[in-house]
Design a protein around this motif. Sequence first.
Motif, mmCIF file in Angstrom:
data_model
loop_
_atom_site.group_PDB
_atom_site.id
_atom_site.type_symbol
_atom_site.label_atom_id
_atom_site.label_comp_id
_atom_site.label_asym_id
_atom_site.label_seq_id
_atom_site.Cartn_x
_atom_site.Cartn_y
_atom_site.Cartn_z
ATOM 1 N N VAL A 55 -34.916 -84.051 8.264
ATOM 2 C CA VAL A 55 -35.636 -85.330 8.395
ATOM 3 C C VAL A 55 -35.873 -85.597 9.884
ATOM 4 C CG1 VAL A 55 -35.503 -87.830 7.982
ATOM 5 C CG2 VAL A 55 -34.379 -86.242 6.394
ATOM 6 N N SER A 56 -37.106 -85.821 10.270
ATOM 7 C CA SER A 56 -37.353 -86.194 11.671
ATOM 8 C C SER A 56 -37.927 -87.609 11.713
ATOM 9 C CB SER A 56 -38.307 -85.208 12.343
ATOM 10 O OG SER A 56 -39.610 -85.378 11.849
ATOM 11 N N PHE A 57 -37.858 -88.222 12.876
ATOM 12 C CA PHE A 57 -38.420 -89.558 13.083
ATOM 13 C C PHE A 57 -39.614 -89.454 14.017
ATOM 14 C CE2 PHE A 57 -35.580 -92.790 11.268
ATOM 15 C CZ PHE A 57 -34.537 -91.981 10.846
ATOM 16 N N LYS A 58 -40.572 -90.321 13.806
ATOM 17 C CA LYS A 58 -41.744 -90.373 14.681
ATOM 18 C C LYS A 58 -41.871 -91.792 15.189
ATOM 19 C CE LYS A 58 -45.121 -88.212 16.344
ATOM 20 N NZ LYS A 58 -44.748 -87.038 17.095
ATOM 21 N N LEU A 59 -41.833 -91.938 16.488
ATOM 22 C CA LEU A 59 -41.971 -93.261 17.081
ATOM 23 C C LEU A 59 -43.361 -93.412 17.700
ATOM 24 C CD1 LEU A 59 -40.639 -95.940 18.203
ATOM 25 C CD2 LEU A 59 -40.476 -94.676 20.328
ATOM 26 N N GLU A 60 -44.005 -94.530 17.412
ATOM 27 C CA GLU A 60 -45.278 -94.851 18.059
ATOM 28 C C GLU A 60 -45.273 -96.317 18.467
ATOM 29 O OE1 GLU A 60 -47.518 -92.831 19.041
ATOM 30 O OE2 GLU A 60 -46.892 -91.029 17.957
ATOM 31 N N THR A 61 -46.252 -96.677 19.295
ATOM 32 C CA THR A 61 -46.428 -98.095 19.638
ATOM 33 C C THR A 61 -47.768 -98.596 19.093
ATOM 34 O OG1 THR A 61 -47.371 -97.438 21.755
ATOM 35 C CG2 THR A 61 -45.036 -97.968 21.750
ATOM 36 N N ASP A 62 -48.615 -97.664 18.659
ATOM 37 C CA ASP A 62 -49.935 -98.020 18.129
ATOM 38 C C ASP A 62 -49.944 -97.760 16.620
ATOM 39 O OD1 ASP A 62 -52.568 -98.115 17.327
ATOM 40 O OD2 ASP A 62 -53.318 -96.778 18.910
ATOM 41 N N GLU A 63 -49.942 -98.862 15.871
ATOM 42 C CA GLU A 63 -49.870 -98.793 14.406
ATOM 43 C C GLU A 63 -50.959 -97.885 13.815
ATOM 44 O OE1 GLU A 63 -47.606 -100.647 12.220
ATOM 45 O OE2 GLU A 63 -48.545 -99.184 10.876
ATOM 46 N N SER A 64 -52.138 -97.902 14.451
ATOM 47 C CA SER A 64 -53.286 -97.206 13.842
ATOM 48 C C SER A 64 -53.124 -95.682 13.818
ATOM 49 C CB SER A 64 -54.585 -97.601 14.546
ATOM 50 O OG SER A 64 -54.604 -97.030 15.835
ATOM 51 N N ILE A 65 -52.178 -95.133 14.593
ATOM 52 C CA ILE A 65 -52.031 -93.672 14.583
ATOM 53 C C ILE A 65 -50.716 -93.214 13.945
ATOM 54 C CG2 ILE A 65 -53.529 -93.319 16.600
ATOM 55 C CD1 ILE A 65 -50.985 -92.853 18.280
ATOM 56 N N LEU A 66 -49.877 -94.172 13.538
ATOM 57 C CA LEU A 66 -48.514 -93.811 13.104
ATOM 58 C C LEU A 66 -48.502 -92.816 11.942
ATOM 59 C CD1 LEU A 66 -45.435 -94.208 13.363
ATOM 60 C CD2 LEU A 66 -45.625 -96.096 11.740
#
Length: 312
Positions: free
Chosen positions: A228-239
């Motif tokens: 399981v990996s995590f992906k962090l973003e700050t822009d909802e539109s690309i998450l």
Amino acid sequence: MASHWEEFYSTHLPPTDFEDNRKLLKEFCERHNKAGQRVVLITSGGTTVPLEHNTVRFVDNFSAGTRGAASAEYFLEHGYAVIFLHRLKSLEPFTRHFTGQKFMDMLELHERGPSTTITVKPDCVDIVAPILARYKAAQEAGRILYVTFTTVSDYFWLLRASCECLAQFETKALLYLAAAVSDFYIPSSELPTHKIQSGAGAPTISLQLVPKLLAPLVSLWVPHAYVVSFKLETDESILITKARDSMNKYKHKLVIGNILQTRRNRVVFVTPENNYEIVLTREQLLSGMEIEDTIVSNIIESHTEFIAQHKY
Ligand code: 9Z3
């Protein structure tokens, strides 16, 4: 030609306490594998990127280690053995509940000369007792191993060493990669030895891309594990797109997407089949519920199915 990740290991030295940690990891894994236990490797906290060999300054990131530390408690509750690979001084399971002044405020001092005692305030016992009981149970059963890193290079060495020990668990191993690992670093060969001097003017610092370890991890190091990996973003539109891209590229089991500001109350599970959200309401948050409780329960359900499917 050596791949990017192989080149990294051949040009960066392991951390000083590496052999001690490797021994501890080996012992821990052999003991729990013999006992037929499931095991989870949790990575937690941020990595540093040193700007000098004799490090005075470094690049760091926001991660406090809450996700990893809270999740470790829930995995222990579900009977998993836990390797907690975390950033030195980031949050740890159990002690995370008593940070800052909270701990001192829960105690009472009874000064009676040589027979001075300290007690937990009566109205705090209901808070401290269950956490202490769970802590003691995990310690006494030797079900949690704490391993620490600071730099991104330390992290890389310890992640590979952990995987080498976890491979024997095959499908019973779960990897929960919640650490906020730097995407950029300065290779060892390009670091100045000593503190950068201001006299020479403002330095221009040039960072390079770190190798993506998820590739060898999934295909070579722990090919039978549930990753399981995590992906962090700050822009909802690309998450979701970014999380899905990662899943397609590395072909592991689950990517959990989250946005910096809302990470405590909303995550998106991106699986090979679909996407779904886990959201906590304001009321749930205020009542002390933690999103990691639901994240971990859902993952364990899928891990159980995965183990059953791969039995022969
Ligand atoms: C996460 O996304 C974690 O959920 C957080 C938890 C780091 C946001 P805290 O430690 O925060 O509780 O304060 N971890 C993975 C972050 C990451 O860097 N992922 C890489 C990426 O997004 C892929 S491995 O590119």
